[in-house]
Design a protein around this motif. Structure first.
Motif, PDB file in Angstrom:
ATOM      1  N   SER A  20      -7.092   6.758  -3.515  1.00 60.51           N
ATOM      2  CA  SER A  20      -6.860   5.446  -2.907  1.00 60.51           C
ATOM      3  C   SER A  20      -7.781   5.249  -1.707  1.00 60.51           C
ATOM      4  O   SER A  20      -8.278   4.145  -1.473  1.00 60.51           O
ATOM      5  CB  SER A  20      -5.395   5.316  -2.475  1.00 60.51           C
ATOM      6  OG  SER A  20      -5.069   6.267  -1.471  1.00 60.51           O
ATOM      7  N   VAL A  21      -8.024   6.315  -0.961  1.00 55.54           N
ATOM      8  CA  VAL A  21      -8.937   6.240   0.178  1.00 55.54           C
ATOM      9  C   VAL A  21     -10.367   6.008  -0.309  1.00 55.54           C
ATOM     10  O   VAL A  21     -11.107   5.176   0.238  1.00 55.54           O
ATOM     11  CB  VAL A  21      -8.849   7.530   1.021  1.00 55.54           C
ATOM     12  CG1 VAL A  21      -9.921   7.534   2.106  1.00 55.54           C
ATOM     13  CG2 VAL A  21      -7.466   7.659   1.641  1.00 55.54           C
ATOM     14  N   SER A  28      -4.496   7.456   4.720  1.00 60.36           N
ATOM     15  CA  SER A  28      -4.699   8.866   5.043  1.00 60.36           C
ATOM     16  C   SER A  28      -3.509   9.428   5.803  1.00 60.36           C
ATOM     17  O   SER A  28      -3.070  10.559   5.550  1.00 60.36           O
ATOM     18  CB  SER A  28      -5.979   9.028   5.869  1.00 60.36           C
ATOM     19  OG  SER A  28      -7.124   8.619   5.128  1.00 60.36           O
ATOM     20  N   ALA A  29      -2.957   8.620   6.706  1.00 60.16           N
ATOM     21  CA  ALA A  29      -1.823   9.074   7.508  1.00 60.16           C
ATOM     22  C   ALA A  29      -0.563   9.252   6.674  1.00 60.16           C
ATOM     23  O   ALA A  29       0.312  10.057   7.009  1.00 60.16           O
ATOM     24  CB  ALA A  29      -1.559   8.072   8.638  1.00 60.16           C
ATOM     25  N   ALA A  30      -0.470   8.501   5.570  1.00 63.59           N
ATOM     26  CA  ALA A  30       0.728   8.556   4.718  1.00 63.59           C
ATOM     27  C   ALA A  30       0.541   9.474   3.512  1.00 63.59           C
ATOM     28  O   ALA A  30       1.356   9.470   2.591  1.00 63.59           O
ATOM     29  CB  ALA A  30       1.080   7.152   4.244  1.00 63.59           C
ATOM     30  N   LEU A  58       0.764  13.407  -1.841  1.00 66.23           N
ATOM     31  CA  LEU A  58      -0.094  14.499  -2.298  1.00 66.23           C
ATOM     32  C   LEU A  58       0.742  15.691  -2.764  1.00 66.23           C
ATOM     33  O   LEU A  58       0.400  16.349  -3.757  1.00 66.23           O
ATOM     34  CB  LEU A  58      -1.045  14.923  -1.183  1.00 66.23           C
ATOM     35  CG  LEU A  58      -2.088  15.991  -1.556  1.00 66.23           C
ATOM     36  CD1 LEU A  58      -2.928  15.538  -2.752  1.00 66.23           C
ATOM     37  CD2 LEU A  58      -2.980  16.285  -0.361  1.00 66.23           C
ATOM     38  N   ALA A  59       1.852  15.948  -2.077  1.00 70.66           N
ATOM     39  CA  ALA A  59       2.741  17.042  -2.488  1.00 70.66           C
ATOM     40  C   ALA A  59       3.330  16.754  -3.863  1.00 70.66           C
ATOM     41  O   ALA A  59       3.447  17.658  -4.714  1.00 70.66           O
ATOM     42  CB  ALA A  59       3.857  17.224  -1.459  1.00 70.66           C
ATOM     43  N   ASP A 110       0.834  -1.203   0.000  1.00 71.82           N
ATOM     44  CA  ASP A 110       0.000   0.000   0.000  1.00 71.82           C
ATOM     45  C   ASP A 110       0.869   1.253   0.000  1.00 71.82           C
ATOM     46  O   ASP A 110       0.623   2.205  -0.752  1.00 71.82           O
ATOM     47  CB  ASP A 110      -0.897   0.024   1.241  1.00 71.82           C
ATOM     48  CG  ASP A 110      -2.230  -0.661   1.005  1.00 71.82           C
ATOM     49  OD1 ASP A 110      -2.551  -0.983  -0.155  1.00 71.82           O
ATOM     50  OD2 ASP A 110      -2.961  -0.872   1.989  1.00 71.82           O
ATOM     51  N   GLN A 111       1.873   1.246   0.853  1.00 70.14           N
ATOM     52  CA  GLN A 111       2.768   2.402   0.969  1.00 70.14           C
ATOM     53  C   GLN A 111       3.501   2.643  -0.346  1.00 70.14           C
ATOM     54  O   GLN A 111       3.591   3.780  -0.834  1.00 70.14           O
ATOM     55  CB  GLN A 111       3.775   2.169   2.093  1.00 70.14           C
ATOM     56  CG  GLN A 111       4.755   3.310   2.298  1.00 70.14           C
ATOM     57  CD  GLN A 111       5.740   3.021   3.425  1.00 70.14           C
ATOM     58  OE1 GLN A 111       5.518   2.141   4.264  1.00 70.14           O
ATOM     59  NE2 GLN A 111       6.847   3.746   3.435  1.00 70.14           N
TER      60      GLN A 111
END
Length: 266
Positions: A210-211, A243-245, A250-251, A193-194
């Motif tokens: 992905s979320v 969400s935490a990663a 996103l940047a 996933d990461q």
């Protein structure tokens, strides 16, 4: 008998020490088999799938999937980017996709009904490619071999039928039955996933989707859980972890967006 047991133990310990490897995320892993052997098995398994499962004739679906795959592959490390990846779309209602050693990618048409846009499809495909890059298949089979104290790898590689070779093929899920999707551990799933999140962002797909993908998966309901989720972390855990990663991927995505370099597959 004691001498043989001692020799076996020494051989096992030596092999484990030599085979210690590191995954792309820095996690220690056990790799006993040459990657070429896993590639051979992946190619054989993919050929079985192409023989047993019809491929879609829908040109748009094929083009969409190939476009997403090509964008992802273009962002892989050179070792993997330079390979001749084969991508196929199977006409089947399974909500599923897979990537195999030997540079093979398969997507079932059922997934395209749940992954509602290019970025959601990229999240799944990036995840599956992550399994290949992290050598999860090799690690899983190596762990099985080590656990069973079966180190007769030379016999398995000779091309002759053997108990060890059968074990390796079973570990990869190779055979006529639908065992091709590797039941990876949750550690493997989280790592994929990461890696997939990072890969899809670099390829110009929106990582936030992905979320939403896993929210879509959740709507499938407990009584109709897709095979794709059978050995994975719970949907909620996955959503929270993604969400935490999200900050760094996103940047990357926002930078590509500002430069006009986003993916445009659909």
């Amino acid at each position: 008998m004691k001498s043989m047991l001692k020799l076996t133990t020494i051989t096992l310990i030596s092999a484990l020490l030599i085979a210690c490897s590191t995954s792309p995320t820095g996690r220690k892993q056990l790799i006993l088999l040459p990657d070429s052997q896993l590639d051979e098995m992946g190619i054989a398994s993919f050929q079985e799938m192409k023989t047993a499962t019809p491929q879609t004739q829908n040109t748009k679906k094929i083009n969409d999937v190939e476009c997403v795959a090509n964008r992802l592959i273009a962002e892989l490390p050179e070792k993997y980017r330079a390979q001749a990846w084969e991508v196929r779309v199977f006409e089947d209602e399974q909500v599923n996709a897979f990537a195999l050693p030997g540079y093979k990618i398969g997507v079932y048409t059922g997934l395209l009904k749940v992954a509602s846009n290019q970025s959601q499809l990229a999240a799944v495909m990036g995840h599956e490619v992550g399994h290949v890059l992290a050598r999860h298949g090799n690690e899983r089979v190596s762990t099985q071999l080590a656990t069973s104290q079966t180190l007769q790898v030379a016999q398995a590689l000779s091309g002759e039928e053997s108990q060890t070779k059968q074990l390796i093929f079973q570990g990869l899920g190779i055979g006529a039955q639908v065992g091709i999707i590797l039941p990876f551990s949750r550690t493997h799933e989280s790592e994929a996933d990461q890696m997939g999140l990072d890969l899809m962002a670099k390829a110009g797909f929106d990582p936030r989707e992905s979320v939403k993908l896993w929210q879509n998966m959740s709507k499938q309901g407990k009584s109709n859980t897709p095979e794709f989720l059978s050995t994975h972390p719970s949907n909620q855990t996955r959503i929270e972890d993604l969400s935490a990663a999200m900050q760094e991927p996103l940047a990357i995505y926002q930078t590509l967006k500002a430069a006009g370099r986003l993916a445009n597959c659909y």
